[in-house]
Structure formats: C-alpha cells, structure tokens
Design a protein around this motif. Structure first.
Motif, PDB file in Angstrom:
ATOM      1  N   ILE A  13      38.725  36.392  17.847  1.00 36.70           N
ATOM      2  CA  ILE A  13      37.047  36.459  18.223  1.00 36.70           C
ATOM      3  C   ILE A  13      36.332  35.552  17.525  1.00 36.70           C
TER       4      ILE A  13
ATOM      5  N   MET B  82      28.507  40.071  15.127  1.00 37.20           N
ATOM      6  CA  MET B  82      28.900  40.499  16.447  1.00 37.20           C
ATOM      7  C   MET B  82      28.589  42.049  16.423  1.00 37.20           C
TER       8      MET B  82
ATOM      9  N   PRO C 237      32.339  42.818  21.775  1.00 34.69           N
ATOM     10  CA  PRO C 237      33.555  41.779  21.797  1.00 34.69           C
ATOM     11  C   PRO C 237      34.771  42.292  21.302  1.00 34.69           C
TER      12      PRO C 237
ATOM     13  N   GLU D  13      35.991  44.362  24.560  1.00 28.03           N
ATOM     14  CA  GLU D  13      36.405  43.435  25.473  1.00 28.03           C
ATOM     15  C   GLU D  13      37.793  43.172  25.218  1.00 28.03           C
TER      16      GLU D  13
ATOM     17  N   LEU E 212      28.869  39.196  24.754  1.00 30.70           N
ATOM     18  CA  LEU E 212      29.880  38.362  24.866  1.00 30.70           C
ATOM     19  C   LEU E 212      29.472  36.994  24.528  1.00 30.70           C
TER      20      LEU E 212
ATOM     21  N   MET F 131      36.593  34.224  23.101  1.00 23.01           N
ATOM     22  CA  MET F 131      37.734  35.097  22.370  1.00 23.01           C
ATOM     23  C   MET F 131      39.069  34.390  22.859  1.00 23.01           C
TER      24      MET F 131
END
Lengths: 106, 466
Positions: B116, B165, B169, B172, B456, B461
């Motif tokens: 990521i 972040m 993320p 996800e 996101l 990613m």
C-alpha cells in the motif's frame, strides 16, 4: 514535608520527547500522590512559568496537562526550530526536560 | 461467547529486535494477527527527504521480518507492517518488499502480499490545494510558515511527501485476501486497529489498545530491551499483557504510555476521529496484565489525512574536536567570536563575490557547556574543564560546504588567544578526515491535512502473489 524543594527532587521521572516534527513534550511522573499533589497545589507550574523556563511566548505552549490518575504532568511546547532545521539541537527532543528539574516548589 | 481479537506486537519498531522466547510465548496465546510499526517522523526528516532508510539498520530489519513472516505463515495469520522503511515513501516500501520477497524465496513461503503506497504526487496535491482541500493542522493557533495556509511554492519545494494512512487501506487489503501487508506511512495505531475494526469490535477499545500496542513492550513497568506485547480486545474493553514472564504491565505503566510522544495525555487524533481516554479506567488483572475500560472514539466530521513533507536545506560538512586547555576555556566565548570574525574575513578574501554570507550557514555547538540546551541552558558562568566543539557549515552544495567548513576549521585550529604567544594548535581531533562531509540536510515543512474523496484515494494498493 517542610521547606522548599525542587521539581526534580519530587518527581520519579522527568523526560522529554518529540510529539511530531514541530512540538516536543515533557512528561513528569511522581512516586506518590503526596509529591504530585504538592506540585499541583503549589500552583507554581503555569504557562507563565514554562514560558520563562523555555524562552517561549505563552502562545507557543500547547498545554500544561494534569493527570490525577497517572500522577503525571505533561507540558507540550512548540519546538524552537522544526526537526531537522540546521539550528535545531536535539533530533528526538531527548534532553529538553532539564529546565524543569531545578524549578522550586514551596 | 463475546467476540475477542488477540493482537501480538513483537517489538516497538521493525529492526529493534525482540526476544524469541517472548515471541514464542505470544504465539502460544493464538493471536489473530501480528502487527509491527516500522517507521516514524521521530528521527528527523533525512530518510523522508533522501529516500534512504538510515534510522534503523537493514540487517536488523531483515532478522525481525524473517521471524515475524515465518510465524505468521506457519499459523496462517495476517502480518501487518506499517510505515515501511521508516519514512514510508515509495523507495522505503520497495526496500521492504525486496527483503520480504527474498525471505519468501529462501524459506519457500507463498502468500498474497498487499503493498500500500503512501507517497503523494505533487501535481495531485496541487490540485487538492486549488480545490481548497488542504488545510493547516493547527488546533493550537501557532504562527509561522508551517502553521499557516499552504502555498503551492512550499509544496513544490518538498523533496518527498507522504500521507499518514488510517486503518481503511489495511482493511481493504484484508478484504482482498492479503496475508502480508507492507504499507507506507501510517498512523502507528492504524496497523493494530485495522483487523479488530474489520471484525466489528467497537472503536473506543480498539484504538486505545492500538495506541498501547504500537510501541510493544514500551508500555511495561520497567522498560529494558525492546520486547513483545499482546492485547485481547473485546467488545467493551481490552487487556494488555507482555508475553515475557519477566515483564509486567501495571495500570500506571499502561496509562503512562498513553502520554508518550503525544501532545495531549488523553486525546489522540486519527484520520477518522479522535480517541478520548479521559474517562478510561485501568485495573490490574493478576500480577502482569491490565484491563482497560471506558475508552471512547469520537468520529470526525470530515476524514482527513496528515501530510509529511521534507525540503532540502542544503549540504552539510562538519568538524569535531575537543578543547582541554583551561586558559583557552576561560575565554572561550570571546575567542569563538573572534574566530568567527576572522573566519568570515577569510571567506571574503578566499572567494570574493562568488560566495556571499547568505550562501552558507554556520552553527557552532559547544558540548560540555551548552551543546544540548543552547541559549536555554540554565547553568551559566562555570568554566568547563573540557569542551567538545562541533563546527558545522550548511551550503548549497557539498563541495562548497566542505570548502567553507575547511576555512572554519582551520581558523579555529590555529587562532591564538589571550595569554599565549606564537603558534598554537587548539583542537584535538579524534580522527581524520578532519573535515567530514555529511551530505544533504532536510527540514520538515508540512503540517497540513488533506481531505480525500474517500479514505483509499491517497493510498493505491498492489496485490501480488509471492
């Protein structure tokens, strides 16, 4: 506990460390409620006093926080220079707690 | 039975090491995941600006990653690493990815890897700036460049920018079946909050447990060497405990850690809201564990991502030496002022108009006198018996920094002082080279948040089968 003493003698730990690139904080912990309450009740530890100890304006002090449950005090101050500035002296803000040690507590 | 997630944090930062015995004990508690922080802004802006990983050592990082990776794969539990390579930019995460892929080859491991990214494209951010979606992070009302409205020029000057972040993320990546996650710059807590939040646990205890876990055994009573910490997170509470029987958490040690490296002792800001621990209760469970209740999480009105950016200030050259002569130490300040005046005259005569005083910066640090505190040093008026002197020059390129540092060093080396006739040599250098080129100098400049379209948007990613 009669007579005057210093914050450094009353505290168990006085330490400093970064709080992000632009702030540093000084944490103070006490061995017992009596020592902590003595500092708290003395009224000595104010933004005005911190401003004198660190040569910063009152506005550059983010806060003086008291945690009765932790018997701890946190003072958060704007760094004189951001981390990495050529004029900065302490990357981790590891040794910036010293001015508190000699602070007189009645 | 109520849901419970067990988290294992092997160490405070990848590379710091941990006891294999403690780690094995932690694994016996059947953790649902292993998480570890790998970075910070703490060690200064060099790694962010340069793209290097200098703040922790790569050989030590490889050792820690191997142990974590082998254990996570053997048990089939996710391994989440955040802020890879210290600064969490693209070159940093790439370094971690190479190490992890090498270990996988050597150990014949197969897994789904999520990488990521957290590095931000300047043009993209300039667009956000024009849309009014970048704002100063300044609840304090401070003044100064870093605390005002961001200018396009400041953004342009940054060598590298990363966004911190949140947990989304990571969630996800888990949704997409990732078994190992290597993430760029993250809030320390997001690494540990992601999986429990995904399992539906309430955010108050989850974020609070994450804050205590992020530095692993730093939350124990007597902090010695870096070591493991584990937490059992439930619906309304969490319990922290160090796996090592030699360590213990106490209510005070856990509470104290909430204060660590945080501007406020009770509140912690995340992209999605604020952890409020002001009503939290800490109770000892047995001799070595602590149960925490009453943690609250207040969702933010707007989702915001903090930016970190470093600009290049110039290049540094230094000299290091000691002064022991008491006659000189007795007049140190006057002598240093005289040396600086002499040095500036020499620079003028050596370079003429080619170098102006604005082209370089000189900093002198006198350790043993006021090297640490500078003008704030409370002890004044004493004559030290020895002083360590670091002379430093920052200039626009390394060659000029070296050259001007030479002039500075040579002036200090031989400048006479009151009470001594003839040629003197003043500086005891511990080693050669006497002038040391140090490389580029960076400074943190951004203290701003960006409002993304969704959590996101800033964090692309990659999912790959290793």
């Amino acid at each position: 506990m009669g007579g005057r003493t210093t914050l450094g003698r009353l505290a168990k730990i006085v330490r400093s460390k970064n709080a992000g690139p632009f702030l540093f904080c000084v944490d103070m912990f006490f061995p017992d409620a009596a020592s902590y309450q003595r500092v708290r009740a003395s009224g000595v530890l104010t933004k005005e006093v911190v401003s004198g100890l660190y040569g910063v304006s009152r506005e550059e002090i983010y806060g003086v926080f008291w945690s009765d449950t932790a018997m701890g005090i946190k003072v958060t101050i704007l760094r004189r220079y951001p981390n990495g500035d050529p004029d900065a002296r302490d990357v981790l803000s590891a040794q910036q707690h010293v001015p508190f040690l000699e602070l007189e507590i009645p | 039975m109520a849901k419970e997630i067990v988290a294992l944090a092997p160490t405070e930062i990848v590379g710091a090491g941990f006891s294999l015995e403690s780690f094995e004990r932690g694994l016996q508690a059947n953790p649902d995941f292993i998480g570890c922080d790998a970075g910070s802004s703490d060690a200064g802006p060099f790694d962010l600006g340069s793209g290097e990983t200098t703040s922790h050592d790569l050989r030590s990082i490889r050792r820690d990653l191997r142990v974590m990776l082998l254990a996570a794969r053997a048990r089939g539990i996710p391994l989440l690493i955040g802020s890879c390579g210290y600064a969490g930019g693209d070159p940093h995460i790439e370094r971690y990815r190479r190490i992890v892929e090498e270990i996988a080859r050597e150990e014949n491991l197969h897994f789904r890897l999520a990488v990521i990214h957290a590095e931000q494209d300047k043009r993209f951010l300039l667009g956000k700036l024009r849309e009014g979606r970048i704002k100063p992070l300044n609840p304090w009302g401070f003044t100064g460049e870093s605390f005002g409205e961001l200018s396009a020029a400041t953004l342009e000057r940054c060598e590298r920018i990363v966004g911190c972040m949140g947990s989304e993320p990571y969630i996800e990546a888990l949704d997409r079946g990732a078994e190992v996650i290597l993430a760029g710059r993250s809030t320390d807590t997001s690494i540990f909050a992601a999986l429990p939040l995904r399992e539906g646990l309430s955010p108050g205890p989850v974020w609070h447990a994450a804050k205590i876990l992020e530095c692993a055994a730093a939350a124990v009573e007597k902090h010695g060497q870096p070591d493991c910490l584990m937490a059992r997170i439930g619906e309304e509470h969490f319990v922290v405990e160090p796996p090592s029987p030699a360590l213990r958490c106490t209510p005070l040690s856990v509470l104290s850690h909430m204060l660590y490296e945080n501007p406020s002792p009770f509140h912690l800001y995340e992209p999605s809201g604020m952890l409020d621990t002001s009503a939290a209760r800490y109770v000892a469970v047995g001799d070595r564990a602590v149960k925490v209740t009453g943690s609250r999480f207040v969702p933010a009105e707007r989702y915001t991502v903090k930016l970190e950016g470093a600009e290049k200030v110039g290049y540094r050259a230094i000299f290091i030496g000691g002064i022991r002569d008491s006659l000189l130490l007795g007049q140190l300040e006057e002598w240093m002022e005289e040396a600086l005046r002499t040095f500036r005259a020499k620079v003028r005569s050596a370079y003429g108009d080619a170098v102006s005083p604005e082209d370089y910066q000189v900093v002198l640090r006198t350790y043993g006198k006021d090297g640490v505190m500078g003008p704030l040093e409370p002890v004044t008026g004493l004559v030290p018996h020895e002083v360590g002197l670091i002379g430093e020059v920052v200039a626009r390129d390394q060659e000029l920094a070296n050259s001007i540092c030479y002039q500075l060093r040579y002036t200090f080396q031989h400048l006479h002082y009151g009470g001594f006739e003839g040629l003197v040599t003043n500086i005891a250098y511990p080693f050669a080279p006497l002038t040391i080129p140090v490389g580029p100098v960076y400074r943190f400049v951004l203290n701003h948040v960006v409002e993304p379209e969704d959590p996101l948007e800033l964090f692309p990613m990659e999912i790959v089968e290793v």
